[in-house]
Design a protein around this motif. Structure first.
Motif, PDB file in Angstrom:
ATOM      1  N   LEU A   1     -16.223  -4.145  -8.395  1.00 20.56           N
ATOM      2  CA  LEU A   1     -15.476  -2.889  -8.532  1.00 20.56           C
ATOM      3  C   LEU A   1     -15.563  -2.041  -7.261  1.00 20.56           C
ATOM      4  CD1 LEU A   1     -13.860  -0.986 -10.459  1.00 20.56           C
ATOM      5  CD2 LEU A   1     -16.071   0.052 -11.062  1.00 20.56           C
ATOM      6  N   ARG A   2     -16.718  -2.083  -6.604  1.00 15.91           N
ATOM      7  CA  ARG A   2     -16.903  -1.269  -5.387  1.00 15.91           C
ATOM      8  C   ARG A   2     -15.893  -1.602  -4.299  1.00 15.91           C
ATOM      9  NH1 ARG A   2     -19.631   2.005  -8.442  1.00 15.91           N
ATOM     10  NH2 ARG A   2     -21.846   1.615  -8.708  1.00 15.91           N
ATOM     11  N   THR A   3     -15.457  -2.860  -4.198  1.00 15.47           N
ATOM     12  CA  THR A   3     -14.530  -3.257  -3.128  1.00 15.47           C
ATOM     13  C   THR A   3     -13.108  -3.484  -3.637  1.00 15.47           C
ATOM     14  OG1 THR A   3     -15.109  -5.598  -3.437  1.00 15.47           O
ATOM     15  CG2 THR A   3     -16.379  -4.381  -1.779  1.00 15.47           C
ATOM     16  N   LEU A   4     -12.871  -3.155  -4.912  1.00 13.46           N
ATOM     17  CA  LEU A   4     -11.563  -3.455  -5.500  1.00 13.46           C
ATOM     18  C   LEU A   4     -10.415  -2.811  -4.720  1.00 13.46           C
ATOM     19  CD1 LEU A   4      -9.794  -4.669  -7.735  1.00 13.46           C
ATOM     20  CD2 LEU A   4     -10.329  -2.686  -9.152  1.00 13.46           C
ATOM     21  N   SER A   5     -10.575  -1.575  -4.272  1.00 16.97           N
ATOM     22  CA  SER A   5      -9.407  -0.901  -3.691  1.00 16.97           C
ATOM     23  C   SER A   5      -8.936  -1.567  -2.402  1.00 16.97           C
ATOM     24  CB  SER A   5      -9.668   0.595  -3.502  1.00 16.97           C
ATOM     25  OG  SER A   5     -10.437   0.850  -2.366  1.00 16.97           O
ATOM     26  N   VAL A   6      -9.870  -1.997  -1.532  1.00 18.17           N
ATOM     27  CA  VAL A   6      -9.407  -2.652  -0.285  1.00 18.17           C
ATOM     28  C   VAL A   6      -8.847  -4.039  -0.573  1.00 18.17           C
ATOM     29  CG1 VAL A   6     -10.744  -1.417   1.440  1.00 18.17           C
ATOM     30  CG2 VAL A   6     -11.796  -3.350   0.266  1.00 18.17           C
ATOM     31  N   ARG A   7      -9.446  -4.736  -1.546  1.00 19.57           N
ATOM     32  CA  ARG A   7      -8.923  -6.060  -1.881  1.00 19.57           C
ATOM     33  C   ARG A   7      -7.520  -5.954  -2.472  1.00 19.57           C
ATOM     34  NH1 ARG A   7     -11.371  -7.992  -5.898  1.00 19.57           N
ATOM     35  NH2 ARG A   7     -13.023  -6.488  -6.309  1.00 19.57           N
ATOM     36  N   LEU A   8      -7.371  -5.013  -3.401  1.00 16.23           N
ATOM     37  CA  LEU A   8      -6.068  -4.854  -4.064  1.00 16.23           C
ATOM     38  C   LEU A   8      -4.986  -4.484  -3.049  1.00 16.23           C
ATOM     39  CD1 LEU A   8      -4.713  -4.932  -6.866  1.00 16.23           C
ATOM     40  CD2 LEU A   8      -5.245  -2.497  -7.102  1.00 16.23           C
ATOM     41  N   ARG A   9      -5.348  -3.637  -2.095  1.00 18.08           N
ATOM     42  CA  ARG A   9      -4.380  -3.214  -1.069  1.00 18.08           C
ATOM     43  C   ARG A   9      -3.910  -4.434  -0.261  1.00 18.08           C
ATOM     44  NH1 ARG A   9      -7.088   0.529   2.972  1.00 18.08           N
ATOM     45  NH2 ARG A   9      -7.922   1.476   1.089  1.00 18.08           N
ATOM     46  N   GLN A  10      -4.857  -5.262   0.180  1.00 12.08           N
ATOM     47  CA  GLN A  10      -4.499  -6.443   0.984  1.00 12.08           C
ATOM     48  C   GLN A  10      -3.722  -7.459   0.139  1.00 12.08           C
ATOM     49  OE1 GLN A  10      -4.841  -7.058   4.256  1.00 12.08           O
ATOM     50  NE2 GLN A  10      -3.753  -8.995   3.897  1.00 12.08           N
ATOM     51  N   GLN A  11      -4.187  -7.677  -1.090  1.00  8.69           N
ATOM     52  CA  GLN A  11      -3.531  -8.679  -1.940  1.00  8.69           C
ATOM     53  C   GLN A  11      -2.111  -8.260  -2.292  1.00  8.69           C
ATOM     54  OE1 GLN A  11      -6.599  -8.881  -4.957  1.00  8.69           O
ATOM     55  NE2 GLN A  11      -7.684 -10.529  -3.909  1.00  8.69           N
ATOM     56  N   SER A  12      -1.896  -6.967  -2.534  1.00 15.23           N
ATOM     57  CA  SER A  12      -0.535  -6.564  -2.893  1.00 15.23           C
ATOM     58  C   SER A  12       0.376  -6.561  -1.666  1.00 15.23           C
ATOM     59  CB  SER A  12      -0.504  -5.236  -3.656  1.00 15.23           C
ATOM     60  OG  SER A  12      -1.245  -4.279  -3.002  1.00 15.23           O
ATOM     61  N   GLU A  13      -0.203  -6.281  -0.496  1.00 15.75           N
ATOM     62  CA  GLU A  13       0.611  -6.348   0.734  1.00 15.75           C
ATOM     63  C   GLU A  13       1.094  -7.789   0.955  1.00 15.75           C
ATOM     64  OE1 GLU A  13      -1.219  -4.386   4.207  1.00 15.75           O
ATOM     65  OE2 GLU A  13      -0.395  -6.043   5.411  1.00 15.75           O
ATOM     66  N   THR A  14       0.178  -8.751   0.809  1.00 13.63           N
ATOM     67  CA  THR A  14       0.563 -10.156   0.970  1.00 13.63           C
ATOM     68  C   THR A  14       1.549 -10.580  -0.123  1.00 13.63           C
ATOM     69  OG1 THR A  14      -1.486 -10.738   2.086  1.00 13.63           O
ATOM     70  CG2 THR A  14      -0.322 -12.540   1.028  1.00 13.63           C
ATOM     71  N   ALA A  15       1.285 -10.163  -1.363  1.00 14.10           N
ATOM     72  CA  ALA A  15       2.161 -10.558  -2.477  1.00 14.10           C
ATOM     73  C   ALA A  15       3.589 -10.052  -2.264  1.00 14.10           C
ATOM     74  CB  ALA A  15       1.599 -10.031  -3.795  1.00 14.10           C
ATOM     75  N   GLN A  16       3.705  -8.813  -1.797  1.00 15.41           N
ATOM     76  CA  GLN A  16       5.048  -8.253  -1.544  1.00 15.41           C
ATOM     77  C   GLN A  16       5.765  -9.097  -0.477  1.00 15.41           C
ATOM     78  OE1 GLN A  16       6.160  -4.975  -3.014  1.00 15.41           O
ATOM     79  NE2 GLN A  16       8.155  -5.730  -2.326  1.00 15.41           N
ATOM     80  N   ALA A  17       5.037  -9.487   0.581  1.00 23.88           N
ATOM     81  CA  ALA A  17       5.637 -10.276   1.665  1.00 23.88           C
ATOM     82  C   ALA A  17       5.982 -11.690   1.194  1.00 23.88           C
ATOM     83  CB  ALA A  17       4.674 -10.321   2.854  1.00 23.88           C
TER      84      ALA A  17
END
Ligand SMILES: *Cc1c(COP(=O)(O)O)cnc(C)c1O
Length: 393
Positions: free
Chosen positions: A254-270
């Protein structure tokens, strides 16, 4: 300990500050591996035995490491309390069996994780629990299937496995009578807060995005205190309690969720944009694409469109198999939310327990592929996916 109330802070900050009340000055959550705790007196023991979640009594009932994880999720979700389970399915079955009895009726979305669907359709009738499935993307469909006085529970998943269809949370939260439950696993607690929309219970397979490192099998449900107490009391008998080690890993995730989610959604959108319009691809499902049929709802109710992308290959099963086998960087595996980009063929993995009719209901074709975008460089992920598609005969 904290001077500023968390209501003033962003959820990204609460992911860092929450779940610290049980663990003293330690920054990393201490692992209380003890299954049992010293009892101060017989009268104290009698008191603890009556509590649904005593923090230090016996670890099937409660455990400080597990309590830290539960508190963090409750705060993230804007709930009074949470109960952790040994897995997402432990949470799903624990909640259903805690709230429903012989003669109860459940209204469920037809768009659900395969295991949840199989439990509702194959196991619930054995216990005299009747289930009606509806297309939860149709406005009013869930509410319309409620039988006053008989329906105990309305269950939806949004975004849903595997086509990332959405359920309108305001509409679900407005249903009165039965308890309403959202499986919010794909969104994560940073993507949406169903309780803010009036939903009673929010559930996660923390095995996925919350744990985020493919090393914790864990589930959790959050809601109002009395309801969570009831579920916990049943949970102590059901026995699918969270392991303290998994709870520690869940909270670390949970502590690192926000940076992971940001990167994963950026890649997913692309990735979604690169797949859209590719001649070998039929449909691309991603809530962040303007072509997603619920894109307006997605913009209203999701803070992040997430790391999953689902698409259909035109060549059906042969194309799906050839695609999976041609991948070099992307790993064929069926979970999601971890550091590695994964590809899965739902018809033969996550939804393999479903028969042809149930697969059709869930709109899973033989050429359907679900991608979980990880933390590699976006360009490398796209290059591997496009190259695997080009390898399909
Ligand atoms: C994986 C998953 C589950 C089941 O969780 P486990 O931790 O594997 O038991 C339930 N719901 C959704 C949406 C999931 O993705």
């Amino acid at each position: 300990m904290t001077s500023q109330p968390s209501a003033d802070r962003s959820p990204e900050t609460v992911a860092i500050t929450s779940g610290r009340a049980h663990t003293g000055a330690a920054l990393a959550t201490p692992l209380y591996s003890s299954t049992v705790f010293r009892l101060a007196s017989v009268s104290e023991a009698r008191k603890l035995a009556q509590q649904p979640k005593p923090p230090q009594f016996y670890s099937r009932h409660g455990n400080p490491s597990v309590a830290a994880f539960e508190d963090a999720i409750a705060e993230m979700e804007g709930a009074d309390a949470a109960r952790a389970f040994s897995s997402g399915m432990g949470a799903v079955t624990g909640v259903i069996l805690a709230l429903c009895s012989k003669g109860s009726h459940i209204v469920a979305a037809q768009q659900l994780y395969g295991g949840t669907r199989a439990f509702l359709e194959n196991a619930c009738p054995r216990f005299g629990i009747d289930v009606t499935f509806v297309d939860a993307t149709v406005p009013g469909a869930l509410a319309g299937a409620v039988i006053a006085g008989t329906t105990m529970l309305v269950i939806a998943e949004t975004p849903a496995n595997p086509r990332l269809e959405l359920v309108d949370l305001d509409e679900l939260g407005a249903i009165s009578g039965p308890f309403t439950l959202v499986d919010s696993t794909i969104a994560t607690p940073l993507g949406q807060r169903p309780i803010d929309h009036g939903v009673d219970l929010v559930l996660h397979s923390a095995t996925k995005g919350i744990g985020g490192n493919n090393d914790a099998l864990l589930g959790v449900v959050a809601g109002e205190k009395d309801l969570i107490d009831w579920i916990s009391g049943f949970g102590n008998l059901h026995g699918a309690c969270a392991s303290p080690a998994e709870a520690v890993n869940g909270l670390r995730g949970l502590r690192t969720l926000s940076v992971r989610l940001r990167q994963q959604s950026e890649t997913a959108q692309a990735v979604a944009s690169a797949l859209e319009g590719h001649p070998a691809v039929d449909a691309v499902c991603y809530p962040g694409l303007s072509s997603h049929k619920q894109h307006d709802l997605a913009k209203r109710q999701l803070r992040s469109f997430g790391g999953l992308v689902t698409f259909d290959l035109i060549g059906g099963f042969a194309a799906g198999t050839a695609f999976i086998e041609a991948l070099e960087l992307v790993i064929p595996a069926m979970s999601f939310g971890g550091p590695e980009t994964l590809a899965c063929h739902p018809a033969s993995t996550t939804h393999a327990v479903l028969d042809d009719e149930q697969l059709a209901d869930a709109q899973i074709g033989m050429g359907t592929i679900r991608l979980s975008c990880g933390l590699e460089a976006t360009d490398d992920v796209i290059a591997d996916i496009i190259s695997a598609i080009d390898h399909i005969g």
